[in-house]
Structure formats: structure tokens, C-alpha cells
Design a protein around this motif. Structure first.
Motif, PDB file in Angstrom:
ATOM      1  N   THR A  82      17.745 -22.018  -3.580  1.00 56.54           N
ATOM      2  CA  THR A  82      17.951 -22.210  -2.359  1.00 56.54           C
ATOM      3  C   THR A  82      17.185 -22.643  -0.792  1.00 56.54           C
ATOM      4  O   THR A  82      15.783 -23.153  -1.798  1.00 56.54           O
ATOM      5  N   ARG A  83      17.328 -22.806   0.334  1.00 56.88           N
ATOM      6  CA  ARG A  83      16.453 -23.716   0.612  1.00 56.88           C
ATOM      7  C   ARG A  83      15.301 -22.630   0.790  1.00 56.88           C
ATOM      8  O   ARG A  83      14.090 -22.411   1.249  1.00 56.88           O
ATOM      9  N   ARG A  84      15.538 -21.263   1.195  1.00 56.10           N
ATOM     10  CA  ARG A  84      14.458 -20.479   1.762  1.00 56.10           C
ATOM     11  C   ARG A  84      14.256 -19.194   0.440  1.00 56.10           C
ATOM     12  O   ARG A  84      15.051 -19.371  -0.048  1.00 56.10           O
ATOM     13  N   PRO A  85      13.290 -18.592   0.600  1.00 55.71           N
ATOM     14  CA  PRO A  85      12.325 -17.985  -0.821  1.00 55.71           C
ATOM     15  C   PRO A  85      13.266 -16.834  -0.450  1.00 55.71           C
ATOM     16  O   PRO A  85      13.646 -16.205   0.850  1.00 55.71           O
ATOM     17  N   LEU A  86      13.968 -16.043  -1.867  1.00 60.05           N
ATOM     18  CA  LEU A  86      14.562 -14.996  -1.933  1.00 60.05           C
ATOM     19  C   LEU A  86      13.188 -14.127  -2.036  1.00 60.05           C
ATOM     20  O   LEU A  86      12.926 -13.867  -3.192  1.00 60.05           O
ATOM     21  N   CYS A  87      14.076 -12.620  -2.486  1.00 63.67           N
ATOM     22  CA  CYS A  87      12.877 -11.986  -2.539  1.00 63.67           C
ATOM     23  C   CYS A  87      14.112 -10.580  -2.294  1.00 63.67           C
ATOM     24  O   CYS A  87      15.153 -10.145  -1.602  1.00 63.67           O
ATOM     25  N   VAL A  88      13.711  -9.785  -3.582  1.00 63.98           N
ATOM     26  CA  VAL A  88      14.631  -8.970  -4.334  1.00 63.98           C
ATOM     27  C   VAL A  88      13.293  -7.022  -3.881  1.00 63.98           C
ATOM     28  O   VAL A  88      11.872  -7.430  -3.976  1.00 63.98           O
ATOM     29  N   ALA A  89      13.900  -6.034  -2.889  1.00 62.99           N
ATOM     30  CA  ALA A  89      13.064  -4.985  -3.437  1.00 62.99           C
ATOM     31  C   ALA A  89      13.451  -3.792  -3.300  1.00 62.99           C
ATOM     32  O   ALA A  89      14.750  -3.489  -3.606  1.00 62.99           O
ATOM     33  N   ALA A  90      12.216  -3.148  -3.973  1.00 61.02           N
ATOM     34  CA  ALA A  90      12.658  -1.483  -4.186  1.00 61.02           C
ATOM     35  C   ALA A  90      12.173  -0.717  -2.830  1.00 61.02           C
ATOM     36  O   ALA A  90      10.092  -1.002  -3.622  1.00 61.02           O
ATOM     37  N   MET A 120      11.773   6.755   3.545  1.00 57.09           N
ATOM     38  CA  MET A 120       9.361   6.619   4.288  1.00 57.09           C
ATOM     39  C   MET A 120       9.451   5.039   3.398  1.00 57.09           C
ATOM     40  O   MET A 120       8.634   4.647   4.657  1.00 57.09           O
ATOM     41  N   GLY A 121       9.120   4.683   2.544  1.00 59.73           N
ATOM     42  CA  GLY A 121       8.980   3.659   1.838  1.00 59.73           C
ATOM     43  C   GLY A 121       9.110   1.959   2.975  1.00 59.73           C
ATOM     44  O   GLY A 121       8.314   2.092   3.254  1.00 59.73           O
ATOM     45  N   SER A 122      10.653   2.107   3.349  1.00 62.03           N
ATOM     46  CA  SER A 122      11.105   0.890   4.051  1.00 62.03           C
ATOM     47  C   SER A 122      10.772   1.016   5.685  1.00 62.03           C
ATOM     48  O   SER A 122       9.899   0.437   6.392  1.00 62.03           O
ATOM     49  N   LEU A 123      10.258   2.725   6.317  1.00 61.15           N
ATOM     50  CA  LEU A 123       9.730   3.026   7.374  1.00 61.15           C
ATOM     51  C   LEU A 123       8.410   2.442   7.570  1.00 61.15           C
ATOM     52  O   LEU A 123       8.054   1.871   8.506  1.00 61.15           O
ATOM     53  N   VAL A 124       7.715   2.819   6.940  1.00 60.10           N
ATOM     54  CA  VAL A 124       6.533   2.107   6.570  1.00 60.10           C
ATOM     55  C   VAL A 124       5.904   0.766   6.604  1.00 60.10           C
ATOM     56  O   VAL A 124       5.740   0.005   7.665  1.00 60.10           O
ATOM     57  N   TYR A 125       6.870   0.345   5.638  1.00 57.35           N
ATOM     58  CA  TYR A 125       6.990  -1.295   5.381  1.00 57.35           C
ATOM     59  C   TYR A 125       7.126  -1.489   7.150  1.00 57.35           C
ATOM     60  O   TYR A 125       6.367  -3.163   6.767  1.00 57.35           O
ATOM     61  N   VAL A 126       8.065  -1.059   8.017  1.00 52.71           N
ATOM     62  CA  VAL A 126       8.467  -2.556   9.116  1.00 52.71           C
ATOM     63  C   VAL A 126       7.420  -1.323   9.948  1.00 52.71           C
ATOM     64  O   VAL A 126       7.793  -1.660  11.086  1.00 52.71           O
ATOM     65  N   GLY A 127       7.022  -0.818   9.868  1.00 58.44           N
ATOM     66  CA  GLY A 127       5.530  -0.440  10.992  1.00 58.44           C
ATOM     67  C   GLY A 127       6.324   1.064  11.580  1.00 58.44           C
ATOM     68  O   GLY A 127       5.472   1.220  12.903  1.00 58.44           O
ATOM     69  N   GLY A 128       7.340   1.393  10.901  1.00 57.83           N
ATOM     70  CA  GLY A 128       8.054   3.238  11.791  1.00 57.83           C
ATOM     71  C   GLY A 128       6.909   3.752  11.597  1.00 57.83           C
ATOM     72  O   GLY A 128       7.432   4.889  12.454  1.00 57.83           O
ATOM     73  N   MET A 129       6.375   3.953  10.455  1.00 62.46           N
ATOM     74  CA  MET A 129       5.242   5.354  10.644  1.00 62.46           C
ATOM     75  C   MET A 129       3.834   4.837  10.104  1.00 62.46           C
ATOM     76  O   MET A 129       4.418   4.134   9.260  1.00 62.46           O
ATOM     77  N   ALA A 165       0.878  -1.664  -0.256  1.00 65.81           N
ATOM     78  CA  ALA A 165      -0.116   0.149   0.249  1.00 65.81           C
ATOM     79  C   ALA A 165       0.806   1.235  -0.169  1.00 65.81           C
ATOM     80  O   ALA A 165      -0.036   2.827  -0.370  1.00 65.81           O
ATOM     81  N   MET A 166       1.976   1.377   0.876  1.00 65.12           N
ATOM     82  CA  MET A 166       2.859   2.767   0.197  1.00 65.12           C
ATOM     83  C   MET A 166       4.093   2.647  -1.405  1.00 65.12           C
ATOM     84  O   MET A 166       4.840   2.740  -1.567  1.00 65.12           O
ATOM     85  N   GLY A 167       3.376   1.493  -1.995  1.00 61.90           N
ATOM     86  CA  GLY A 167       4.473   1.634  -3.079  1.00 61.90           C
ATOM     87  C   GLY A 167       5.419   0.482  -3.402  1.00 61.90           C
ATOM     88  O   GLY A 167       6.190   0.127  -4.696  1.00 61.90           O
ATOM     89  N   ASN A 168       6.142   0.222  -2.133  1.00 64.22           N
ATOM     90  CA  ASN A 168       6.764  -0.648  -2.136  1.00 64.22           C
ATOM     91  C   ASN A 168       6.896  -2.052  -3.277  1.00 64.22           C
ATOM     92  O   ASN A 168       5.676  -2.555  -2.921  1.00 64.22           O
ATOM     93  N   LEU A 169       8.663  -1.961  -3.177  1.00 61.58           N
ATOM     94  CA  LEU A 169       7.235  -3.296  -5.107  1.00 61.58           C
ATOM     95  C   LEU A 169       8.662  -4.557  -4.246  1.00 61.58           C
ATOM     96  O   LEU A 169      10.039  -4.212  -4.206  1.00 61.58           O
ATOM     97  N   PHE A 170       8.755  -5.795  -4.596  1.00 55.14           N
ATOM     98  CA  PHE A 170       8.937  -6.428  -3.952  1.00 55.14           C
ATOM     99  C   PHE A 170       8.972  -8.303  -5.281  1.00 55.14           C
ATOM    100  O   PHE A 170       7.637  -8.007  -6.338  1.00 55.14           O
ATOM    101  N   GLY A 171       9.619  -8.775  -5.235  1.00 55.25           N
ATOM    102  CA  GLY A 171       9.897 -10.042  -6.589  1.00 55.25           C
ATOM    103  C   GLY A 171      10.038 -11.029  -5.301  1.00 55.25           C
ATOM    104  O   GLY A 171      11.664 -11.132  -4.763  1.00 55.25           O
ATOM    105  N   LEU A 172       9.407 -12.029  -5.615  1.00 48.46           N
ATOM    106  CA  LEU A 172       9.789 -13.465  -4.914  1.00 48.46           C
ATOM    107  C   LEU A 172       9.947 -14.459  -5.158  1.00 48.46           C
ATOM    108  O   LEU A 172       9.907 -15.159  -6.677  1.00 48.46           O
ATOM    109  N   ARG A 173      11.324 -14.932  -5.095  1.00 45.41           N
ATOM    110  CA  ARG A 173      11.346 -16.294  -5.636  1.00 45.41           C
ATOM    111  C   ARG A 173      10.996 -17.446  -4.636  1.00 45.41           C
ATOM    112  O   ARG A 173      12.151 -17.120  -3.250  1.00 45.41           O
TER     113      ARG A 173
END
Ligand code: HGY
Ligand code: MN
Ligand code: MN
Length: 409
Positions: free
Chosen positions: A116-124, A138-147, A61-69
Motif C-alpha cells: 500500500t502507499r501508506r504503511p499499515l500497522c496492527v495494534a494490540a 488504559m493502554g490506548s489512553l496512555v498511548y494517545v497521551g490521555g493518561m 512503555a505501556m506494553g502496547n504492541l504494534f506490528g508495522l508493515r
């Protein structure tokens, strides 16, 4: 086998150049301000690459972009990434390297047929720079619940635009929730943006912490008056007061020494005319230090100076905190991993703090985190001349590959 795996440096450099075409400035460099149309185009290009690499793409919802493998097992991913927004006079590498090196690691694993054993994720992450919409990260701060998301969406930029409206305008407001991410670990590759690695002749920085950041916007209000007829004793000159404060900031940083830095980067006078004493000055002060107590001391000194100056010059003062982040130490075991992988690859490596803010300092709130630095030529960044040599880009991405492999097994 995995220890011998290497990324493809030419492919990484080619992607950096291709992304750098979006927002390219005459004479070099990039302007891709957060939530601008250039940001939209950059996101679309990164999403295309993510899909080509078989990643499942999600946007929060903050526009943070994730590519999950996917991994061989379910569970929280090992994440890497950074940002693709830039300052107005940005370079090819700040932020972009971290996202595109993440994609390069994915392509290398795809080519080698490794899951890989664990999933990998690339974030922007959205709006790391904070140059248009404060605070930075701002985006990562909202992502972790800091804002709170709502607070971020209501934020107005230096151009008066509202974050929520701009997210919608570029189609970047996604469905995925924000605030309680489940991430196994986070590693960010980034250019150093300073002179330390180059001056030390070292290729890799194993980043131990990010220094504290204090951004304040001041609005000084005086009395506009005739530049020729107004005796100096009768002036309430907002322009003089702003510039006296800028001089004080420089003297304060020099006097405190050590890691203390201070910058007045933005300044607007009004009416901004040659023959009118300015009645308003709006400007920003960026103070940073690796030591939070010294940073607080610098903030107090600045506040005392401004209070006394306002009294003497007869001006009104409004102040607004744009950003305030304490220094953030990274997980020592994660820093060890960076250092060990660099050494195993035969690269020189040194432990160091980060002078710049990064998304990693926000991810450190929710999971073990570290950063990998590569040298900036001439220590230059936030400047169209920003440059990192291809060999160093490749070295950093190979360290990232090995650290991610270690974390995801
Ligand atoms: O301001 C910083 O340190 C980062 O570039 N946002
Ligand atoms: Mn950056
Ligand atoms: Mn930056």
C-alpha cells in the motif's frame, strides 16, 4: 483488482480458535486478564504471527504492541487493531477479532503481493477491559497521551497488584515512547456485544460514536453486629445500604430510559457471614449514556441517593472514580467509508452507537477513527457463550480490508 480482494475466513477463524486456547476455560470461553500470564502467552502468540507475516514488531512503555508493515512511501501508518485481554468470563471474539482480523488483512495483502502507499500497522492495546486494572482502555489512553504513563504504572488492580510490576513480570514493558502517536487513521473491527444488529437482521454496523462511561467504586462502612440480637432501629448495615443502592441504580436507569444503563457488577461484603450485620460493603457502579448531560444527571441522582441513604442508615461513605469518559463521536467521513465499503461488498449495514467502550474512542483523540461492528448472537458478550457466525466474521474482516485499502492509497 483491489475491490475483488477478499480475506480468508477459515484462516481468521483458525487464528481466533488458536488464540482462544490461551486462557481457555472449562466449558468454553476465555479468561485472559490484563497483564496475567495468559496475557503474556497471548502476546507471544500474536508477536509470533506478526513476525511470520513480516511485520516489524514494537512494544511501547505501556506494553502496547504494534506490528508495522512498510508502505511504498514513508509516513504515519493507517492503523487497525484492538485488544487481547479479556474479562474473567470472556469469549473468543471481544477484542481478539480486531487484532486477528488486522493480521488476516496483512496476510491477504502479502498473498496478493500488494504494497500500500501508506504503511499499515496492527495494534494490540494493553488492558482494554479495565476489569483488573481500572480504567478501561488504559493502554490506548496512555498511548494517545490521555493518561500519564507514571500514573498508569502506579495503578493497583482489584488484586492489589501494581501495573508496572505486572508489566515487568510478563516482560511487556517496551522501549517505544508513549503519548504522541503519529497515526494517519484508525479503524477497529469489533463484535457489537449487544442485540441491535441481530434484531435488525443487519450484518455490519457503521459505528458513529461510543457512549459515555462512568465507573465509581463505593465503600460503605457501618457497624457489624449480631444478626439476631440487634433491633432493626439500631442497625448501621453496610450490606443493606449497598444493595439498596444497587436497586436504586436499576430504578434510575429504568426511569431515565433511552440509552441510560446502570450496573452494580462487583460487590464484596465483610465479614460476609450469615449471622453478622455487614460492617463494610465495597461495590462498583457502572453508568453509561450516549448523552453526556443525561449521564451527568444520572451521576447526580446517584450521589444524592447515596448521601441521603448514608444519613438514614448511619454509615460512612468513600467513593473513588474508576473511569469517566465522555461520549466520543467518530469522524463522519470515516463512518461513511465503513458504510460505503459494506454496501460495495453487498452487505446490509446500519449506523449505530457503541454501548461498550473501545480503544477506538481513545484513538479518535489523535486521528480520524471509526469502527466496524458485526453481530453478537443473542446480543451476548462478557460471557463464555459469546458467539459470532463465521460468515459475519468474514464479512466484517472484508469490510476492514476495503476500508484499510481505501485509507492507505
Ligand atoms: O467496559 C467496556 O465497555 C469494555 O468492555 N472495556
Ligand atoms: Mn472489547
Ligand atoms: Mn470487553
Amino acid at each position: 483488482m483491489r475491490d475483488a480482494l477478499r480475506i480468508n475466513g477459515q484462516r481468521l477463524v483458525a487464528r481466533l480458535a488458536a488464540l482462544g486456547e490461551i486462557g481457555a476455560l472449562e466449558g468454553g470461553g476465555v479468561c485472559r486478564l490484563a497483564l496475567s500470564d495468559e496475557d503474556r502467552q497471548g502476546r507471544e502468540r500474536v508477536i509470533d504471527w506478526m513476525r511470520e507475516l513480516g511485520l516489524s514488531v514494537s512494544v511501547d512503555a505501556m506494553g502496547n504492541l504494534f506490528g508495522l508493515r512498510p508502505g511504498r512511501e514513508e509516513g504515519p501508518p493507517v492503523m487497525t487493531g484492538s485488544h487481547i485481554d479479556t474479562v474473567r468470563t470472556g469469549g473468543l471474539y471481544d477484542g481478539n477479532l480486531g487484532v486477528l482480523a488486522g493480521l488476516e488483512v496483512i496476510e491477504t495483502l502479502n498473498d496478493a503481493g500488494i504494497t500500500t502507499r501508506r504503511p499499515l500497522c496492527v495494534a494490540a492495546f494493553t488492558n482494554e477491559e479495565g476489569a483488573r486494572f481500572a480504567p478501561d482502555m488504559m493502554g490506548s489512553l496512555v498511548y494517545v497521551g490521555g493518561m500519564p504513563l507514571e500514573e498508569a504504572l502506579e495503578t493497583r488492580g482489584i488484586d492489589g497488584a501494581r501495573v508496572g510490576d505486572c508489566l515487568d513480570a510478563i516482560g511487556a514493558r517496551g522501549e517505544a515512547p508513549v503519548g504522541a502517536p503519529d497515526v494517519h487513521a484508525f479503524v477497529e473491527l469489533h463484535i457489537e456485544q449487544g442485540p441491535v444488529l441481530e434484531e435488525s437482521g443487519v450484518t455490519i454496523g457503521a459505528v458513529e460514536k461510543v457512549q459515555g462511561i462512568s465507573w465509581t467504586e463505593f465503600t460503605f462502612t457501618g457497624t457489624s453486629n449480631h444478626a439476631g440480637t440487634t433491633p432493626m432501629r439500631l442497625r448501621h448495615d453496610a450490606g443493606y445500604a449497598a444493595m439498596a443502592t444497587a436497586t436504586f441504580v436499576r430504578e434510575l436507569a429504568t426511569r431515565l430510559g433511552g440509552d441510560q444503563v446502570g450496573t452494580v457488577g462487583a460487590l464484596t461484603l465483610s465479614p460476609n457471614l450469615v449471622n453478622v450485620v455487614a460492617n463494610q460493603a465495597r461495590f462498583t457502579v457502572d453508568l453509561r449514556n450516549t448523552d453526556n448531560e443525561l449521564l451527568k444527571q444520572a451521576e447526580r441522582s446517584l450521589a444524592d441517593f447515596v448521601t441521603q441513604l448514608a444519613e438514614e442508615e448511619g454509615i460512612e461513605v468513600e467513593r473513588r472514580t474508576l473511569a469517566r469518559f465522555d461520549p466520543v463521536p467518530f469522524d463522519p467521513a470515516m463512518v461513511d467509508r465503513v458504510e460505503a465499503s459494506a454496501r460495495a461488498l453487498g452487505h446490509s449495514v446500519m449506523r449505530m452507537p457503541s454501548g461498550a467502550g473501545h480503544d477506538a474512542q481513545m484513538l479518535a483523540r489523535v486521528c480520524p477513527t471509526s469502527m466496524i461492528f458485526v453481530p453478537s448472537v443473542g446480543g451476548i458478550s462478557h460471557n463464555i457463550k459469546e458467539y459470532t457466525a463465521p460468515d459475519d466474521l468474514e464479512a466484517g474482516a472484508n469490510v476492514l480490508l476495503q476500508v484499510l485499502l481505501g485509507l492507505s492509497e
